[in-house]
Design an enzyme around this catalytic site. Sequence first.
Site, PDB file in Angstrom:
ATOM      1  N   SER A  41       3.484  -2.399  10.265  1.00 17.63           N
ATOM      2  CA  SER A  41       4.930  -2.425  10.500  1.00 17.63           C
ATOM      3  C   SER A  41       5.596  -3.725  10.057  1.00 17.63           C
ATOM      4  CB  SER A  41       5.240  -2.124  11.974  1.00 17.63           C
ATOM      5  OG  SER A  41       4.820  -0.805  12.290  1.00 17.63           O
ATOM      6  N   HIS A  69      -9.470   0.996   5.071  1.00 20.25           N
ATOM      7  CA  HIS A  69      -8.143   1.113   5.684  1.00 20.25           C
ATOM      8  C   HIS A  69      -8.251   2.007   6.913  1.00 20.25           C
ATOM      9  CE1 HIS A  69      -4.024   2.370   6.351  1.00 20.25           C
ATOM     10  NE2 HIS A  69      -3.680   1.230   5.775  1.00 20.25           N
ATOM     11  N   GLU A 118      -6.583   4.384   7.962  1.00 22.92           N
ATOM     12  CA  GLU A 118      -6.440   5.834   7.717  1.00 22.92           C
ATOM     13  C   GLU A 118      -7.730   6.417   7.148  1.00 22.92           C
ATOM     14  OE1 GLU A 118      -2.762   5.455   5.563  1.00 22.92           O
ATOM     15  OE2 GLU A 118      -1.844   4.831   7.443  1.00 22.92           O
ATOM     16  N   ASN A 141       0.866  -1.187   0.000  1.00 25.42           N
ATOM     17  CA  ASN A 141       0.000   0.000   0.000  1.00 25.42           C
ATOM     18  C   ASN A 141       0.902   1.236   0.000  1.00 25.42           C
ATOM     19  OD1 ASN A 141      -1.816   2.033   0.511  1.00 25.42           O
ATOM     20  ND2 ASN A 141      -2.288   1.370   2.609  1.00 25.42           N
ATOM     21  N   TRP A 142       0.956   1.902  -1.136  1.00 30.93           N
ATOM     22  CA  TRP A 142       1.867   3.045  -1.261  1.00 30.93           C
ATOM     23  C   TRP A 142       1.315   4.320  -0.638  1.00 30.93           C
ATOM     24  CZ3 TRP A 142       3.592   2.316  -7.095  1.00 30.93           C
ATOM     25  CH2 TRP A 142       4.424   1.195  -7.166  1.00 30.93           C
ATOM     26  N   LYS A 143       0.055   4.301  -0.265  1.00 33.76           N
ATOM     27  CA  LYS A 143      -0.566   5.496   0.350  1.00 33.76           C
ATOM     28  C   LYS A 143      -0.327   6.719  -0.552  1.00 33.76           C
ATOM     29  CE  LYS A 143      -0.055   3.189   4.726  1.00 33.76           C
ATOM     30  NZ  LYS A 143       0.043   3.238   6.162  1.00 33.76           N
ATOM     31  N   GLU A 155      -5.309  -5.272  10.372  1.00 35.14           N
ATOM     32  CA  GLU A 155      -4.291  -4.250  10.587  1.00 35.14           C
ATOM     33  C   GLU A 155      -4.580  -3.511  11.893  1.00 35.14           C
ATOM     34  OE1 GLU A 155      -2.243  -3.061   6.736  1.00 35.14           O
ATOM     35  OE2 GLU A 155      -4.039  -1.855   6.856  1.00 35.14           O
ATOM     36  N   GLY A 184       2.958  -1.210   4.266  1.00 35.12           N
ATOM     37  CA  GLY A 184       2.941   0.208   3.923  1.00 35.12           C
ATOM     38  C   GLY A 184       4.358   0.701   3.670  1.00 35.12           C
ATOM     39  N   GLY A 185       4.986   1.233   4.707  1.00 32.14           N
ATOM     40  CA  GLY A 185       6.304   1.856   4.594  1.00 32.14           C
ATOM     41  C   GLY A 185       7.336   1.025   3.838  1.00 32.14           C
ATOM     42  N   GLY A 227       2.405   1.964  10.828  1.00 30.22           N
ATOM     43  CA  GLY A 227       3.326   3.092  10.727  1.00 30.22           C
ATOM     44  C   GLY A 227       4.038   3.431  12.027  1.00 30.22           C
TER      45      GLY A 227
END
Length: 253
Positions: A209, A94, A96, A9-11, A163, A230-231, A169
């Site tokens: 994470s 998600h 966010e 997930n590149w956000k 998640e 993600g990251g 994150g």
Amino acid sequence: MRKVILAGNWKMHKTVKESIDFLNCVEGEVKREPLMILFPPFTSLYEVGKHIGNNAFIRFGAQNMHFEKRGAYTGEICAEMIIETGAKYVLIGHSERRHIFNENDSFINKKVLSALDSGLIPVLCVGETLNERQALKTDEVIRHQLFEGLKNVKDTEFIVAYEPVWAIGTGINATPVQASEVHKLIRDYLDEIFMNGKGERTTILYGGSVKVENIEELSKEAEIDGVLVGGASLDCTSFVEIWRILGAVKGIV
Ligand code: PGA
């Protein structure tokens, strides 16, 4: 059937050029399973689709969608627009979206229904906050998110991503045991909702994470079919390494 999946997930990261650079990097490596599913920002979807074409091992999807087919919804895009780019998947709910953009379960349910109705495979994200976990409400929260998010959904293909909000994150991942416990719980709730062994048949990803350093331990859990990253999905080298370790632990070589 359950699949081993590495999702990224590149956000709100990567321009079109950066997205294509990333693809050029992973394509040389990813020539077999596990399936890699990338979630670029909307602006990159079309070019990513053109670039990926019919690649059997790298697929892609959108990070969000509106549930209406068309309309006056400034800033939104609908399922048909996503499908036109060649995307097959869409992230829904998600954390966010839930926490920054205040999406609630009934809104999320409309998106799940609309995605399925249009032929997209939704990845429904669920997870508890730290306060909820500390108050021993994880079961209750996950149950509510699944029962509401999947209301009126037929027994069809969708993916669930667990998640925990406190792990996204933050650098603090759920332990393999914590993740596994909740995945088991999700399977039980899916059985309760669909009443036909749906839990055993559903692909459930862990997210929060995930990185090169913890993917091996997480992958060893039979309940964890794959991960949503993600990251660590932004860097091609680390993402390919995660893909390689996930595949090796799951016996795909
Ligand atoms: P993270 O994000 O890997 O950076 O924790 C996961 C996600 O939000 O899907």
